[in-house]
Design a protein around this motif. Structure first.
Motif, short mmCIF file in Angstrom:
data_model
loop_
_atom_site.label_atom_id
_atom_site.label_comp_id
_atom_site.label_asym_id
_atom_site.label_seq_id
_atom_site.Cartn_x
_atom_site.Cartn_y
_atom_site.Cartn_z
N GLY A 242 0.87 7.25 4.31
CA GLY A 242 0.79 7.09 5.75
C GLY A 242 -0.46 7.71 6.34
O GLY A 242 -0.62 7.74 7.56
N GLU A 243 -1.35 8.19 5.49
CA GLU A 243 -2.53 8.89 6.00
C GLU A 243 -3.47 8.01 6.81
O GLU A 243 -4.13 8.50 7.73
CB GLU A 243 -3.26 9.57 4.85
CG GLU A 243 -2.46 10.75 4.28
CD GLU A 243 -3.27 11.63 3.35
OE1 GLU A 243 -3.92 12.56 3.83
OE2 GLU A 243 -3.23 11.36 2.13
N ASP B 227 5.57 6.42 15.00
CA ASP B 227 6.30 5.16 14.81
C ASP B 227 5.92 4.50 13.49
O ASP B 227 6.78 4.01 12.75
CB ASP B 227 6.00 4.20 15.97
CG ASP B 227 6.59 4.66 17.29
OD1 ASP B 227 7.50 5.51 17.26
OD2 ASP B 227 6.13 4.18 18.34
N VAL B 228 4.62 4.48 13.22
CA VAL B 228 4.14 3.87 11.97
C VAL B 228 4.69 4.64 10.77
O VAL B 228 5.15 4.06 9.79
CB VAL B 228 2.61 3.84 11.93
CG1 VAL B 228 2.13 3.35 10.57
CG2 VAL B 228 2.07 2.93 13.03
N ALA B 229 4.65 5.96 10.86
CA ALA B 229 5.14 6.79 9.76
C ALA B 229 6.61 6.56 9.50
O ALA B 229 7.05 6.45 8.35
CB ALA B 229 4.88 8.26 10.06
N GLU B 230 7.40 6.46 10.56
CA GLU B 230 8.84 6.21 10.39
C GLU B 230 9.08 4.84 9.75
O GLU B 230 9.93 4.71 8.87
CB GLU B 230 9.53 6.27 11.75
CG GLU B 230 9.64 7.69 12.29
CD GLU B 230 10.29 7.72 13.66
OE1 GLU B 230 10.38 6.66 14.31
OE2 GLU B 230 10.71 8.82 14.08
N ARG B 231 8.34 3.87 10.21
CA ARG B 231 8.51 2.52 9.65
C ARG B 231 8.17 2.50 8.16
O ARG B 231 8.91 1.93 7.36
CB ARG B 231 7.61 1.54 10.42
CG ARG B 231 7.73 0.09 9.99
CD ARG B 231 6.89 -0.76 10.90
NE ARG B 231 7.03 -2.18 10.68
CZ ARG B 231 6.57 -3.11 11.49
NH1 ARG B 231 5.93 -2.76 12.59
NH2 ARG B 231 6.73 -4.39 11.22
N MET B 232 7.07 3.13 7.80
CA MET B 232 6.66 3.15 6.39
C MET B 232 7.66 3.95 5.55
O MET B 232 7.98 3.58 4.42
CB MET B 232 5.27 3.75 6.26
CG MET B 232 4.19 2.92 6.90
SD MET B 232 2.55 3.66 6.73
CE MET B 232 2.31 3.52 4.97
N ALA B 233 8.18 5.03 6.12
CA ALA B 233 9.16 5.84 5.40
C ALA B 233 10.44 5.04 5.13
O ALA B 233 10.96 5.04 4.01
CB ALA B 233 9.47 7.11 6.19
#
Length: 354
Positions: free
Chosen positions: A238-239, A147-153
Protein backbone atom coordinates in the motif's frame (compact mmCIF):
# COMPACT_ATOMS: atom_id res chain seq x y z
CA UNK A 1 -30.14 -15.51 3.75
CA UNK A 2 -33.07 -13.35 4.92
CA UNK A 3 -33.47 -9.67 4.27
CA UNK A 4 -33.34 -8.73 7.95
CA UNK A 5 -31.17 -5.66 7.46
CA UNK A 6 -33.39 -4.13 4.81
CA UNK A 7 -36.42 -4.39 7.10
CA UNK A 8 -34.50 -2.22 9.56
CA UNK A 9 -33.70 0.28 6.80
CA UNK A 10 -37.34 0.31 5.68
CA UNK A 11 -38.33 1.17 9.24
CA UNK A 12 -35.92 4.11 9.17
CA UNK A 13 -37.39 5.27 5.86
CA UNK A 14 -40.87 5.03 7.37
CA UNK A 15 -39.87 7.25 10.26
CA UNK A 16 -38.25 9.85 7.98
CA UNK A 17 -40.50 9.92 4.92
CA UNK A 18 -43.13 12.59 4.43
CA UNK A 19 -41.85 14.73 7.30
CA UNK A 20 -42.09 18.49 7.20
CA UNK A 21 -38.73 20.21 6.94
CA UNK A 22 -37.79 23.82 6.09
CA UNK A 23 -37.01 24.07 2.37
CA UNK A 24 -35.90 27.69 2.70
CA UNK A 25 -36.25 30.65 5.02
CA UNK A 26 -39.50 31.63 3.30
CA UNK A 27 -41.35 28.31 3.01
CA UNK A 28 -41.67 24.88 4.54
CA UNK A 29 -41.06 21.79 2.44
CA UNK A 30 -42.09 18.15 2.66
CA UNK A 31 -39.52 15.47 2.01
CA UNK A 32 -39.96 11.77 1.25
CA UNK A 33 -37.45 8.95 1.09
CA UNK A 34 -38.19 6.16 -1.36
CA UNK A 35 -36.20 2.96 -0.96
CA UNK A 36 -35.36 0.97 -4.10
CA UNK A 37 -34.18 -2.63 -4.00
CA UNK A 38 -32.74 -4.43 -7.01
CA UNK A 39 -32.56 -8.21 -6.83
CA UNK A 40 -29.46 -10.00 -8.05
CA UNK A 41 -29.30 -10.98 -11.72
CA UNK A 42 -28.68 -14.77 -11.66
CA UNK A 43 -26.83 -14.64 -14.98
CA UNK A 44 -24.21 -12.21 -13.63
CA UNK A 45 -21.42 -12.32 -11.07
CA UNK A 46 -21.44 -9.93 -8.10
CA UNK A 47 -18.64 -8.07 -9.87
CA UNK A 48 -20.68 -7.40 -13.03
CA UNK A 49 -23.86 -6.71 -11.07
CA UNK A 50 -22.09 -4.08 -9.00
CA UNK A 51 -20.71 -2.31 -12.09
CA UNK A 52 -24.19 -2.08 -13.62
CA UNK A 53 -25.80 -1.02 -10.35
CA UNK A 54 -23.36 1.82 -9.81
CA UNK A 55 -24.10 3.28 -13.24
CA UNK A 56 -27.84 2.88 -12.71
CA UNK A 57 -27.56 4.70 -9.38
CA UNK A 58 -25.83 7.63 -11.12
CA UNK A 59 -28.45 7.61 -13.87
CA UNK A 60 -31.35 7.90 -11.40
CA UNK A 61 -30.55 11.57 -10.93
CA UNK A 62 -31.58 12.10 -14.56
CA UNK A 63 -35.18 11.43 -13.51
CA UNK A 64 -35.37 15.10 -12.50
CA UNK A 65 -35.39 15.98 -16.21
CA UNK A 66 -38.86 14.46 -16.54
CA UNK A 67 -41.60 17.15 -16.55
CA UNK A 68 -43.40 15.62 -13.58
CA UNK A 69 -40.20 15.27 -11.55
CA UNK A 70 -38.56 18.61 -12.39
CA UNK A 71 -40.62 20.67 -9.87
CA UNK A 72 -39.10 18.70 -6.96
CA UNK A 73 -35.66 18.81 -5.44
CA UNK A 74 -34.20 15.34 -6.00
CA UNK A 75 -31.14 14.26 -4.03
CA UNK A 76 -28.33 12.21 -5.51
CA UNK A 77 -29.39 8.58 -4.98
CA UNK A 78 -27.22 6.91 -2.38
CA UNK A 79 -26.37 3.28 -1.84
CA UNK A 80 -27.28 1.64 1.45
CA UNK A 81 -24.36 -0.56 2.40
CA UNK A 82 -26.23 -2.91 4.69
CA UNK A 83 -27.81 -4.89 1.85
CA UNK A 84 -26.47 -5.34 -1.66
CA UNK A 85 -28.76 -3.73 -4.23
CA UNK A 86 -30.41 -1.15 -1.94
CA UNK A 87 -30.70 2.50 -2.93
CA UNK A 88 -32.60 5.47 -1.56
CA UNK A 89 -33.84 8.64 -3.24
CA UNK A 90 -34.96 11.72 -1.34
CA UNK A 91 -37.38 14.15 -2.96
CA UNK A 92 -38.62 17.47 -1.57
CA UNK A 93 -41.45 19.85 -2.46
CA UNK A 94 -43.62 22.18 -0.40
CA UNK A 95 -46.78 20.63 -1.92
CA UNK A 96 -47.37 17.00 -0.82
CA UNK A 97 -49.47 16.28 -3.91
CA UNK A 98 -46.69 17.48 -6.20
CA UNK A 99 -44.19 15.45 -4.17
CA UNK A 100 -46.16 12.26 -4.84
CA UNK A 101 -46.32 13.15 -8.53
CA UNK A 102 -42.54 13.55 -8.59
CA UNK A 103 -42.02 10.18 -6.95
CA UNK A 104 -44.33 8.53 -9.47
CA UNK A 105 -42.05 9.95 -12.14
CA UNK A 106 -39.02 8.46 -10.38
CA UNK A 107 -40.70 5.05 -10.28
CA UNK A 108 -41.57 5.33 -13.98
CA UNK A 109 -37.98 6.24 -14.79
CA UNK A 110 -36.72 3.16 -12.95
CA UNK A 111 -39.22 0.75 -14.47
CA UNK A 112 -40.01 2.07 -17.96
CA UNK A 113 -38.05 5.06 -19.29
CA UNK A 114 -35.57 4.50 -22.09
CA UNK A 115 -31.99 5.36 -21.18
CA UNK A 116 -30.24 7.52 -23.76
CA UNK A 117 -26.70 6.50 -24.65
CA UNK A 118 -25.44 10.02 -24.00
CA UNK A 119 -26.81 9.80 -20.44
CA UNK A 120 -25.22 6.40 -19.96
CA UNK A 121 -21.85 7.72 -21.10
CA UNK A 122 -22.11 10.70 -18.75
CA UNK A 123 -23.02 8.47 -15.79
CA UNK A 124 -20.18 6.07 -16.59
CA UNK A 125 -17.68 8.93 -16.87
CA UNK A 126 -18.86 10.36 -13.55
CA UNK A 127 -18.39 7.02 -11.78
CA UNK A 128 -14.97 6.52 -13.34
CA UNK A 129 -13.89 9.99 -12.23
CA UNK A 130 -15.05 9.39 -8.64
CA UNK A 131 -13.28 6.02 -8.47
CA UNK A 132 -10.03 7.52 -9.74
CA UNK A 133 -10.23 10.54 -7.46
CA UNK A 134 -10.72 8.37 -4.39
CA UNK A 135 -8.47 5.44 -5.16
CA UNK A 136 -5.74 6.71 -7.49
CA UNK A 137 -4.96 10.13 -6.01
CA UNK A 138 -5.06 8.82 -2.47
CA UNK A 139 -1.54 9.78 -1.42
CA UNK A 140 -2.45 13.49 -1.57
CA UNK A 141 -5.21 13.13 1.03
CA UNK A 142 -4.87 11.16 4.28
CA UNK A 143 -8.53 10.10 4.36
CA UNK A 144 -8.42 8.80 0.80
CA UNK A 145 -5.14 7.06 1.50
CA UNK A 146 -6.83 5.28 4.41
CA UNK A 147 -9.69 4.26 2.09
CA UNK A 148 -7.23 2.80 -0.41
CA UNK A 149 -5.36 0.97 2.33
CA UNK A 150 -8.56 -0.56 3.69
CA UNK A 151 -9.64 -1.67 0.25
CA UNK A 152 -6.28 -3.28 -0.49
CA UNK A 153 -6.22 -4.94 2.93
CA UNK A 154 -9.69 -6.44 2.54
CA UNK A 155 -8.80 -7.67 -0.95
CA UNK A 156 -5.96 -9.59 0.68
CA UNK A 157 -8.14 -10.82 3.53
CA UNK A 158 -11.21 -12.05 1.60
CA UNK A 159 -10.66 -15.12 -0.51
CA UNK A 160 -10.62 -14.63 -4.26
CA UNK A 161 -13.96 -14.94 -6.07
CA UNK A 162 -15.95 -14.54 -2.82
CA UNK A 163 -18.80 -11.99 -3.10
CA UNK A 164 -17.06 -9.26 -1.09
CA UNK A 165 -13.77 -9.79 -2.91
CA UNK A 166 -15.65 -9.29 -6.18
CA UNK A 167 -17.31 -6.08 -4.95
CA UNK A 168 -14.02 -4.67 -3.70
CA UNK A 169 -12.37 -5.54 -7.04
CA UNK A 170 -14.61 -3.15 -8.97
CA UNK A 171 -12.46 -0.16 -9.92
CA UNK A 172 -12.46 2.68 -12.44
CA UNK A 173 -11.25 0.41 -15.25
CA UNK A 174 -14.03 -2.10 -14.64
CA UNK A 175 -16.66 0.64 -14.86
CA UNK A 176 -15.06 2.20 -17.94
CA UNK A 177 -15.19 -1.12 -19.80
CA UNK A 178 -18.99 -1.54 -19.53
CA UNK A 179 -20.67 -0.82 -22.87
CA UNK A 180 -24.05 0.81 -23.42
CA UNK A 181 -25.38 -2.35 -25.09
CA UNK A 182 -24.35 -4.51 -22.12
CA UNK A 183 -25.97 -2.12 -19.66
CA UNK A 184 -29.17 -1.82 -21.71
CA UNK A 185 -29.54 -5.60 -21.91
CA UNK A 186 -29.00 -5.94 -18.15
CA UNK A 187 -31.57 -3.23 -17.38
CA UNK A 188 -34.13 -4.72 -19.79
CA UNK A 189 -33.76 -8.17 -18.21
CA UNK A 190 -34.03 -6.73 -14.70
CA UNK A 191 -37.23 -4.91 -15.59
CA UNK A 192 -38.84 -7.89 -17.33
CA UNK A 193 -37.93 -10.18 -14.44
CA UNK A 194 -39.50 -7.71 -11.96
CA UNK A 195 -36.29 -7.47 -9.96
CA UNK A 196 -37.08 -3.94 -8.73
CA UNK A 197 -39.07 -3.38 -5.56
CA UNK A 198 -39.84 -0.21 -3.60
CA UNK A 199 -39.94 0.45 0.12
CA UNK A 200 -41.27 3.16 2.40
CA UNK A 201 -44.31 3.98 4.55
CA UNK A 202 -47.45 2.08 3.56
CA UNK A 203 -49.36 5.28 2.82
CA UNK A 204 -46.59 6.47 0.50
CA UNK A 205 -46.44 3.20 -1.43
CA UNK A 206 -50.23 3.11 -1.73
CA UNK A 207 -50.34 6.68 -3.02
CA UNK A 208 -47.75 5.75 -5.66
CA UNK A 209 -49.69 2.67 -6.74
CA UNK A 210 -46.95 0.34 -5.50
CA UNK A 211 -47.46 -2.94 -3.67
CA UNK A 212 -47.08 -2.82 0.09
CA UNK A 213 -44.72 -5.58 1.27
CA UNK A 214 -46.16 -8.00 3.80
CA UNK A 215 -44.09 -7.45 6.99
CA UNK A 216 -44.56 -11.11 7.89
CA UNK A 217 -42.90 -12.31 4.68
CA UNK A 218 -39.11 -12.09 4.64
CA UNK A 219 -37.72 -11.66 1.16
CA UNK A 220 -34.70 -13.83 0.23
CA UNK A 221 -31.60 -12.06 -1.01
CA UNK A 222 -28.26 -13.20 -2.32
CA UNK A 223 -25.82 -13.91 0.49
CA UNK A 224 -22.62 -11.88 0.66
CA UNK A 225 -21.03 -14.25 3.16
CA UNK A 226 -17.36 -14.35 2.18
CA UNK A 227 -14.67 -16.69 3.51
CA UNK A 228 -11.45 -15.07 4.67
CA UNK A 229 -7.81 -16.01 4.71
CA UNK A 230 -6.51 -17.43 8.02
CA UNK A 231 -5.79 -14.70 10.57
CA UNK A 232 -2.26 -13.45 11.04
CA UNK A 233 0.28 -11.61 8.92
CA UNK A 234 -0.44 -10.95 5.24
CA UNK A 235 1.53 -9.02 2.64
CA UNK A 236 0.11 -5.97 0.88
CA UNK A 237 1.84 -3.15 -1.00
CA UNK A 238 0.00 0.00 0.00
CA UNK A 239 3.02 2.28 -0.02
CA UNK A 240 2.20 3.88 -3.40
CA UNK A 241 -0.90 5.24 -1.65
CA UNK A 242 1.15 6.42 1.31
CA UNK A 243 0.19 3.65 3.75
CA UNK A 244 2.91 1.15 4.63
CA UNK A 245 0.96 -1.21 6.89
CA UNK A 246 -2.49 -1.79 8.33
CA UNK A 247 -4.03 -3.63 11.28
CA UNK A 248 -7.55 -4.98 10.71
CA UNK A 249 -9.93 -6.71 13.12
CA UNK A 250 -13.25 -8.29 12.14
CA UNK A 251 -15.97 -7.06 14.51
CA UNK A 252 -18.93 -9.10 13.28
CA UNK A 253 -22.24 -8.01 11.75
CA UNK A 254 -23.87 -5.83 14.42
CA UNK A 255 -23.61 -2.18 13.37
CA UNK A 256 -24.34 -1.06 16.96
CA UNK A 257 -21.03 -2.58 18.10
CA UNK A 258 -18.94 -0.19 20.18
CA UNK A 259 -15.27 -0.83 20.83
CA UNK A 260 -13.63 -0.46 24.25
CA UNK A 261 -13.79 3.18 25.37
CA UNK A 262 -10.13 3.35 26.41
CA UNK A 263 -9.03 2.01 23.02
CA UNK A 264 -11.43 4.32 21.19
CA UNK A 265 -9.96 7.39 22.91
CA UNK A 266 -6.33 6.33 22.53
CA UNK A 267 -6.66 5.42 18.86
CA UNK A 268 -9.05 8.35 18.09
CA UNK A 269 -11.42 5.98 16.30
CA UNK A 270 -13.81 7.64 13.84
CA UNK A 271 -12.21 11.03 14.50
CA UNK A 272 -9.99 13.33 12.49
CA UNK A 273 -7.22 13.17 15.08
CA UNK A 274 -4.35 10.74 14.66
CA UNK A 275 -3.98 7.87 17.10
CA UNK A 276 -1.84 8.30 20.21
CA UNK A 277 0.30 5.18 20.15
CA UNK A 278 2.60 6.25 22.99
CA UNK A 279 6.30 5.49 23.46
CA UNK A 280 8.06 2.74 21.58
CA UNK A 281 6.45 3.42 18.20
CA UNK A 282 8.75 6.10 16.78
CA UNK A 283 9.03 4.28 13.42
CA UNK A 284 5.31 4.83 12.84
CA UNK A 285 4.75 8.38 11.60
CA UNK A 286 0.96 8.34 11.68
CA UNK A 287 -1.83 6.00 12.70
CA UNK A 288 -5.58 6.47 12.29
CA UNK A 289 -8.49 4.32 13.35
CA UNK A 290 -12.08 3.77 12.36
CA UNK A 291 -14.82 1.20 12.43
CA UNK A 292 -16.10 0.49 8.95
CA UNK A 293 -19.22 -1.28 7.67
CA UNK A 294 -18.85 -2.91 4.27
CA UNK A 295 -22.12 -4.60 3.26
CA UNK A 296 -22.69 -5.88 6.78
CA UNK A 297 -19.13 -6.93 7.60
CA UNK A 298 -17.86 -4.53 10.26
CA UNK A 299 -14.14 -3.93 10.65
CA UNK A 300 -11.82 -2.08 13.00
CA UNK A 301 -8.97 -0.78 10.83
CA UNK A 302 -5.77 1.12 11.58
CA UNK A 303 -3.70 2.32 8.58
CA UNK A 304 -0.07 3.06 9.50
CA UNK A 305 2.46 5.35 7.80
CA UNK A 306 6.18 4.70 8.12
CA UNK A 307 8.47 7.47 9.35
CA UNK A 308 10.74 8.52 6.48
CA UNK A 309 13.95 7.92 8.42
CA UNK A 310 12.83 4.59 9.90
CA UNK A 311 14.34 1.29 8.81
CA UNK A 312 11.88 -1.33 7.62
CA UNK A 313 13.14 -3.79 10.20
CA UNK A 314 12.21 -1.35 12.99
CA UNK A 315 8.91 -0.37 11.40
CA UNK A 316 7.80 -3.97 10.86
CA UNK A 317 8.77 -4.94 14.40
CA UNK A 318 6.80 -2.05 15.89
CA UNK A 319 3.71 -2.80 13.77
CA UNK A 320 3.73 -6.39 15.02
CA UNK A 321 4.19 -5.17 18.59
CA UNK A 322 1.27 -2.79 18.15
CA UNK A 323 -0.94 -5.66 16.91
CA UNK A 324 -0.23 -7.39 20.26
CA UNK A 325 -0.90 -4.22 22.29
CA UNK A 326 -3.22 -4.62 25.30
CA UNK A 327 -5.79 -2.21 23.87
CA UNK A 328 -5.89 -4.05 20.55
CA UNK A 329 -6.27 -7.31 22.50
CA UNK A 330 -9.18 -5.78 24.44
CA UNK A 331 -10.97 -4.88 21.22
CA UNK A 332 -10.30 -8.38 19.86
CA UNK A 333 -11.95 -9.98 22.89
CA UNK A 334 -15.25 -8.46 21.80
CA UNK A 335 -14.90 -9.81 18.25
CA UNK A 336 -16.98 -12.93 17.54
CA UNK A 337 -13.82 -14.49 16.10
CA UNK A 338 -11.45 -13.25 18.80
CA UNK A 339 -7.83 -13.39 17.70
CA UNK A 340 -8.92 -15.32 14.58
CA UNK A 341 -10.35 -12.06 13.28
CA UNK A 342 -7.09 -10.10 13.62
CA UNK A 343 -4.94 -9.37 10.56
CA UNK A 344 -1.67 -7.50 10.16
CA UNK A 345 -0.96 -6.27 6.62
CA UNK A 346 2.74 -5.59 6.06
CA UNK A 347 4.64 -4.34 2.98
CA UNK A 348 6.80 -6.80 1.04
CA UNK A 349 9.88 -4.95 2.31
CA UNK A 350 9.19 -6.34 5.77
CA UNK A 351 9.82 -9.86 4.56
CA UNK A 352 12.93 -8.73 2.73
CA UNK A 353 14.25 -7.12 5.92
CA UNK A 354 13.90 -10.34 7.98
Amino acid sequence: MLIQNFRRIAAICMSLALTSQPASSQEAGTSAILGIHLAMSPELSFYDQHVNQEILRALLLNARRLPDVAPCELSHPYQIDYVFGDFAVTARHYNPAMLEKCLRGVVRYVLHEDIAEVDFLAARASNVRVEREHFELAAKYSQRADDVAERMALLSIYRRHSPLHQLLSVDANAIAMLSFDEFSLWLERSRKAARFSFHGPNRLLESLGLPVPDPMVLQPISSLASPRMPAGVLAVDGEPAGIAALIALFLGHDETFSIDEKARRRFACNQDDRSNLGVGYDSIARASCRTYDHFGDIWFTMPLRKAESARYSDFCRQVLELSRDDDIATVARFSPDGSKGLYVLLPPACKASD
